[in-house]
Design a protein around this motif. Sequence first.
Motif, PDB file in Angstrom:
ATOM      1  N   TYR A  41       0.837  -1.208   0.000  1.00 17.24           N
ATOM      2  CA  TYR A  41       0.000   0.000   0.000  1.00 17.24           C
ATOM      3  C   TYR A  41       0.870   1.257   0.000  1.00 17.24           C
ATOM      4  N   GLU A  42       1.828   1.295   0.925  1.00 17.87           N
ATOM      5  CA  GLU A  42       2.654   2.487   1.081  1.00 17.87           C
ATOM      6  C   GLU A  42       3.452   2.780  -0.184  1.00 17.87           C
ATOM      7  N   PHE A  44       2.630   1.905  -3.227  1.00 16.04           N
ATOM      8  CA  PHE A  44       1.676   2.357  -4.243  1.00 16.04           C
ATOM      9  C   PHE A  44       1.367   3.842  -4.069  1.00 16.04           C
ATOM     10  N   LYS A  45       1.106   4.265  -2.830  1.00 15.59           N
ATOM     11  CA  LYS A  45       0.765   5.669  -2.579  1.00 15.59           C
ATOM     12  C   LYS A  45       1.925   6.599  -2.913  1.00 15.59           C
ATOM     13  N   SER A  46       3.146   6.119  -2.743  1.00 15.35           N
ATOM     14  CA  SER A  46       4.311   6.967  -2.997  1.00 15.35           C
ATOM     15  C   SER A  46       4.535   7.243  -4.484  1.00 15.35           C
ATOM     16  N   ASP A  48       2.264   8.125  -6.871  1.00 16.99           N
ATOM     17  CA  ASP A  48       1.420   9.145  -7.500  1.00 16.99           C
ATOM     18  C   ASP A  48       1.172   8.782  -8.959  1.00 16.99           C
ATOM     19  N   ILE A  52      -6.219   4.370  -8.897  1.00 16.79           N
ATOM     20  CA  ILE A  52      -6.883   4.251  -7.596  1.00 16.79           C
ATOM     21  C   ILE A  52      -6.896   2.784  -7.194  1.00 16.79           C
TER      22      ILE A  52
END
Length: 208
Positions: A41-42, A44-46, A48, A52
């Motif tokens: 998750y982390e 993926f969020k990094s 950008d 979604i």
Amino acid sequence: MEKEKMTFSELQREMQIGKSKSVKNYSGQTSYNYRNAEQIYEHFKSLDSGWILIVSDKMHEILGRLFVESTATVSNSSEEHTAVGYSEHDQVPIFEKSGKQQMQKPQWTGAVSSYARKYALQGLFAIGENDVDDLQSENLNDTPKASKKDDKEVKAKLEKINAQFERALRAAKDKEAPIDQLTNWSKMDKSQAVKDIAMWIKENEVNK
């Protein structure tokens, strides 16, 4: 100028993260490298990336055994990709020496969910290299293992249910089922959803 968004293949390449350094399991006897859902998750969020990510869980009882089914879906304005992972919700592991549970039941449920989600995410992003199954290490739990035959039966049953659900949902879409009804079926247990969809289609044909 607006930043150019990643294609799905580019996203998969960027999601090839390694494992964390070796740690000892709960018994302190076995070391292993690991990768978990939270790390994925982390990362993926990094990125950008313009995509979604949504992960959801359902519970299934098959052949008297309880499984968590996790579905990972990544989408953008024009594409959607999905993968599924499973983990058995067995008894809470017991420390061999003390005979005490290694965690409380809510913690164990969360661990099983995280494990299923990890494999759904790894399948979705084609993250390579198998993980050591730290949740089911022989040093953690002396519960007898199910036979390979039982595992194959469970997997076949799950695949059959998923296939039946996908066919039923497509049939309902062809019959122009309302979007709120389609959404409701997607949230239900798949076995029950198949029955409900069949009933809806039958009633819809009668009322025409």
